[in-house]
Design a protein around this motif. Structure first.
Motif, PDB file in Angstrom:
ATOM      1  N   GLU A 119       4.911 -66.571 -12.174  1.00 25.41           N
ATOM      2  CA  GLU A 119       5.103 -67.930 -12.665  1.00 25.41           C
ATOM      3  C   GLU A 119       3.748 -68.589 -12.864  1.00 25.41           C
ATOM      4  OE1 GLU A 119       7.983 -71.307 -11.168  1.00 25.41           O
ATOM      5  OE2 GLU A 119       6.067 -71.472 -10.100  1.00 25.41           O
ATOM      6  N   ALA A 130       6.156 -71.613 -16.944  1.00 21.87           N
ATOM      7  CA  ALA A 130       6.546 -70.407 -17.678  1.00 21.87           C
ATOM      8  C   ALA A 130       6.602 -69.238 -16.716  1.00 21.87           C
ATOM      9  CB  ALA A 130       5.562 -70.116 -18.816  1.00 21.87           C
ATOM     10  N   ASP A 160       9.952 -62.781 -22.951  1.00 26.68           N
ATOM     11  CA  ASP A 160       8.848 -63.530 -22.368  1.00 26.68           C
ATOM     12  C   ASP A 160       7.659 -62.598 -22.129  1.00 26.68           C
ATOM     13  OD1 ASP A 160      10.399 -65.815 -22.389  1.00 26.68           O
ATOM     14  OD2 ASP A 160      11.176 -65.457 -20.375  1.00 26.68           O
ATOM     15  N   THR A 176       3.915 -66.731 -21.517  1.00 26.78           N
ATOM     16  CA  THR A 176       4.579 -67.352 -22.664  1.00 26.78           C
ATOM     17  C   THR A 176       6.079 -67.140 -22.563  1.00 26.78           C
ATOM     18  OG1 THR A 176       2.653 -66.900 -24.076  1.00 26.78           O
ATOM     19  CG2 THR A 176       4.723 -67.433 -25.176  1.00 26.78           C
ATOM     20  N   ASN A 177       6.829 -68.240 -22.582  1.00 28.08           N
ATOM     21  CA  ASN A 177       8.288 -68.170 -22.642  1.00 28.08           C
ATOM     22  C   ASN A 177       8.734 -68.463 -24.063  1.00 28.08           C
ATOM     23  OD1 ASN A 177       9.157 -69.509 -19.345  1.00 28.08           O
ATOM     24  ND2 ASN A 177       8.506 -67.489 -19.982  1.00 28.08           N
ATOM     25  N   VAL A 187       6.867 -72.042 -24.652  1.00 26.04           N
ATOM     26  CA  VAL A 187       6.155 -72.647 -23.517  1.00 26.04           C
ATOM     27  C   VAL A 187       5.027 -71.707 -23.120  1.00 26.04           C
ATOM     28  CG1 VAL A 187       6.340 -73.437 -21.134  1.00 26.04           C
ATOM     29  CG2 VAL A 187       8.240 -73.817 -22.726  1.00 26.04           C
ATOM     30  N   ALA A 342      14.686 -75.470 -16.471  1.00 34.03           N
ATOM     31  CA  ALA A 342      14.239 -74.204 -17.060  1.00 34.03           C
ATOM     32  C   ALA A 342      15.224 -73.076 -16.821  1.00 34.03           C
ATOM     33  CB  ALA A 342      12.871 -73.817 -16.518  1.00 34.03           C
TER      34      ALA A 342
END
Length: 356
Positions: A119, A130, A160, A176-177, A187, A342
């Motif tokens: 994370e 993210a 992701d 990166t999401n 994100v 999220a």
């Protein structure tokens, strides 16, 4: 440079048996080995039988057992220290100068597949979060990329992505999401780690990957319900813990017992706790009833009210697969992600949960 190939537990056991009572080699013996290797390599080799090399090889062969014993003991100690590191750094967090935090932990999905959970969070008010789920294999590849100081990118099954970019004096971790809906933007959160912390991160990724695999193996193994959790000393705690720190854990509340909710780290531990609760309530029934036939129907039934083949009761998955006539007397809540916007909290322990 390739990654070090470690012995499997079975290979270690076999090698230990083969070495018998051999003692670890002394430092002096290792130095003699090094000198013998150099002498064999550098001396003038005759065209006929090389008695000098034969003598050195024989001498080294007779003393190989202590050398192997020392290597075996060293690898065992490395594993012990890695487990100790995983316990101490569980979860691991690092906050950079921009107030961006990197968090690493282990988690199992609903099918008990192991992952290293990564994370990246902007700690500013309203900052983005993210996450990405790395398989143990990806975590091992990341360890090697950090060792080689090369850029590497890893994509999980949801799309992701984690990108690691080494620079002079620092390394950037970018998570990166992907956008869930059309019109949304991905994100992206970056955490910059100092070069002096890279070795610590490498060790942490390796330790957590191994820990995740151990959790998965334990969840699939039927163990003594009264045995302590082999993964985390906090497992089974009834303390009022912060849910933000318990992502990937389960909170179990058993009807009929007065000890309140407790935290468990894996489906296997939840199953063991339900078995213990069933035994406790059955004993209470027997003690309260003059005749077993007079036991009140609202007491704890076998398997916590689940069918014998129920996936949930067997610790196989997070969902109950009982028939319509069964009634469970337990409530298990997977811990929601700290950022409630999220993640769908009903799938907090599974990377296959739908993000909202």
């Amino acid at each position: 440079m390739s990654a070090r190939e470690e012995l499997t537990p079975g290979q270690r056991a076999l090698l230990t048996d083969q070495l018998g009572d051999a003692k670890p080699a002394t430092s002096g013996l290792l130095m003699s080995f090094g000198q013998s290797i150099r002498d064999r390599r550098d001396h003038e080799h005759p065209t006929w039988e090389d008695l000098f090399c034969h003598n050195l090889s024989s001498w080294m062969g007779e003393r190989a057992a202590p050398v192997l014993r020392r290597l075996l003991d060293a690898e065992t100690e490395i594993d012990r220290l890695r487990d100790e590191l995983a316990d101490r750094l569980h979860p691991y967090t690092y906050t950079d100068a921009h107030n961006h935090r990197l968090t690493l932990d282990t988690v199992l999905d609903g099918l008990l597949r192991p992952y290293v959970w990564v994370e990246a969070e902007n700690l500013a008010a309203g900052g983005a979060v993210a996450t990405v789920w790395l398989t143990p294999g990806q975590a091992a590849d990341l360890d090697q990329a950090l060792r080689d100081r090369r850029t590497a990118a890893f994509t999980d099954h949801t799309g992701d992505k984690l990108t690691v970019t080494p620079e002079d004096g620092y390394t950037t971790f970018e998570v990166t999401n992907v956008a869930e809906d059309e019109g949304e933007t991905p994100v992206v959160v970056r955490v910059v780690t100092l070069a002096s912390r890279v070795r610590e991160l490498r060790n942490t990724f390796a330790a957590l990957a191994e820990r995740a695999q151990q959790r998965a193996a334990d969840a699939e193994t039927t163990r003594d319900a009264d045995a302590p959790c082999p993964h985390d000393a906090a497992c089974g705690s009834d303390h009022d813990l912060d849910e933000a720190d318990m992502f990937g854990w389960f909170r179990l509340t058993v009807g009929g017992l007065d000890d309140g909710p407790r935290w468990y780290c894996s489906p296997g531990c939840v199953n063991a706790a339900m078995q213990r609760a069933g035994q406790d309530l059955a004993l209470a029934d027997q003690a309260a009833a003059v005749d077993p036939g007079q036991q009140t129907p609202d007491r704890w039934p076998p398997n916590g009210g689940h069918d014998p083949l129920c996936s949930y009761a067997g610790g196989i998955g997070p969902d109950c697969t009982c028939g319509p006539d069964t009634t469970a007397h337990a409530t298990v809540s997977p811990t929601p992600h700290p950022d409630a916007t999220a993640y769908d909290t009903s799938h907090a322990t599974s990377p296959e949960g739908t993000r909202q």
